[in-house]
Scaffold this motif. Structure first.
Motif, short mmCIF file in Angstrom:
data_model
loop_
_atom_site.label_atom_id
_atom_site.label_comp_id
_atom_site.label_asym_id
_atom_site.label_seq_id
_atom_site.Cartn_x
_atom_site.Cartn_y
_atom_site.Cartn_z
N GLU A 55 0.87 4.30 -2.73
CA GLU A 55 0.69 5.72 -2.38
C GLU A 55 1.86 6.55 -2.88
OE1 GLU A 55 0.17 5.73 1.80
OE2 GLU A 55 -1.86 4.83 1.75
N ARG B 292 0.83 -1.21 0.00
CA ARG B 292 0.00 0.00 0.00
C ARG B 292 0.86 1.25 0.00
NH1 ARG B 292 -4.55 -1.87 4.47
NH2 ARG B 292 -5.84 -3.14 3.03
N ASP C 235 1.46 7.26 -6.50
CA ASP C 235 0.42 8.26 -6.77
C ASP C 235 0.96 9.67 -6.59
OD1 ASP C 235 -1.35 6.28 -7.35
OD2 ASP C 235 -2.21 6.20 -5.31
N ASP C 236 1.80 9.88 -5.54
CA ASP C 236 2.32 11.22 -5.24
C ASP C 236 3.56 11.57 -6.05
OD1 ASP C 236 0.29 11.46 -3.42
OD2 ASP C 236 1.52 10.75 -1.72
#
Length: 349
Positions: A333, A329, A336-337
């Motif tokens: 994340e 996870r 994504d950033d």
């Protein structure tokens, strides 16, 4: 027709270049002080032979020689190609790998082909002493002592005469070679140079054939002695040396036959299908059951290590491993950033 003429000109140009490269290497080999069995010398001999073999194929394809014409009808630049079998014969005798008998037999074919063509064009009158010329209807008669003496005297006289001729030809060839170095050499000088070289090699070919006639019985005796010995385990012998001579047969035979090295007879697909039939390669039409072997995985482009790693990941997910799920996870994340390529500033500050 225009394209055919252009292709022929390209072949002739390629033939001229091949012959020049081969001749330069040939002279280098003959003037080399290194031992004949030196690996570099042997490599150069084989390379030069391949060059002359390719030139021989082109001579056959371009149909340069004909039995129905005289030497005066042969173009000046084409005279040099008479020497191809003589060069190949001389290089063959310098080979040190393979059976000596095969080497000697191959050289004999080259020299006889050279002298036979020279006979056809009136450049020599060599008498072939082949077995086929001696029929069973005329049994050999024992020579008298006088006849044997007369033959020995004639043989000696012929050797002395040929030695003198060889010496004169070498001297004349050296003088002509100096003139050949001129950029605009006269056509007559050029023709005389090639004819003199051919005549010199006629003498050398006769000498080599005489040496071969003396060596053959020795080789046969050695071969018979080996038959009597117990066979010793050894590596399979290399393929016998095959002569490549100028031929006037059809193009297909000139390329694929007449003693030429064999070309590939199977396509890649045919080769693969043959291996499938033999059970060496996997059949792509049959679904594989069970684990893949290392060979099958390599042929299929699959890594067995990758399969094990993927299986381990699936086991962690199925077992709800908290540490592994949290790590995956956090990785999602981060992606994504931080989009791919954001950190690349092309070396700019």
């Amino acid at each position: 027709m225009a394209n055919g003429g252009e292709d022929l000109r390209n072949e002739v140009q390629s033939l001229s270049s091949l012959f020049k490269d081969g001749l330069d290497n040939y002279n280098s080999i003959m003037n080399n002080d290194q031992p004949t069995n030196n690996p570099d010398v042997q490599m150069n001999i084989k390379k030069t032979m391949k060059t002359f073999e390719q030139a021989t194929r082109l001579v056959s394809l371009t149909d340069i020689f004909s039995k129905n014409e005289g030497i005066e009808e042969v173009a000046t630049n084409d005279l040099q190609y008479f020497l191809l079998p003589a060069f190949l014969g001389g290089l063959s005798l310098k080979l040190t790998s393979g059976e000596r008998k095969d080497i000697v037999d191959c050289a004999e074919i080259y020299y006889k082909d050279f002298l036979g063509r020279c006979n056809n064009y009136g450049l020599s009158n060599y008498q072939f002493g082949d077995k086929e010329n001696n029929t069973n209807d005329s049994p050999k008669r024992e020579k008298s002592e006088f006849e044997q003496l007369e033959m020995a005297v004639n043989t000696r006289a012929n050797k002395i005469q040929r030695f003198k001729e060889q010496k004169e030809l070498k001297s004349r060839l050296q003088d002509l070679k100096k003139n050949m170095e001129n950029e605009y050499v006269d056509e007559e000088i050029k023709r005389n140079y090639f004819l003199t070289m051919i005549k010199l090699f006629i003498h050398e070919a006769i000498d080599e054939l005489n040496s071969i006639d003396m060596e053959k019985p020795i080789l046969e005796h050695i071969a018979n002695m080996k038959k009597d010995d117990k066979p010793q385990p050894k590596r399979p012998p290399p393929p016998p040396l095959k002569p490549i001579i100028i031929t006037k047969d059809e193009v297909q035979k000139a390329v694929y036959g007449a003693g030429y090295p064999s070309l590939p007879t199977m396509t890649v697909q045919e080769f693969y299908d043959k291996r499938v039939e033999e059970g060496i390669f996997p059949d792509p039409n049959k679904k594989k059951t069970g684990p893949l072997s290392l060979q099958e995985a390599a042929l299929a482009g699959v890594s067995l290590d990758d399969d094990k790693e993927e299986e381990a990941k699936e086991n962690l997910v199925e077992e709800d491993d908290e540490e592994y799920i949290a790590r995956m996870r956090a990785k999602d994340e981060y992606k994504d950033d931080h989009r791919r390529g954001w950190g690349n500033r092309m070396n700019r500050s």
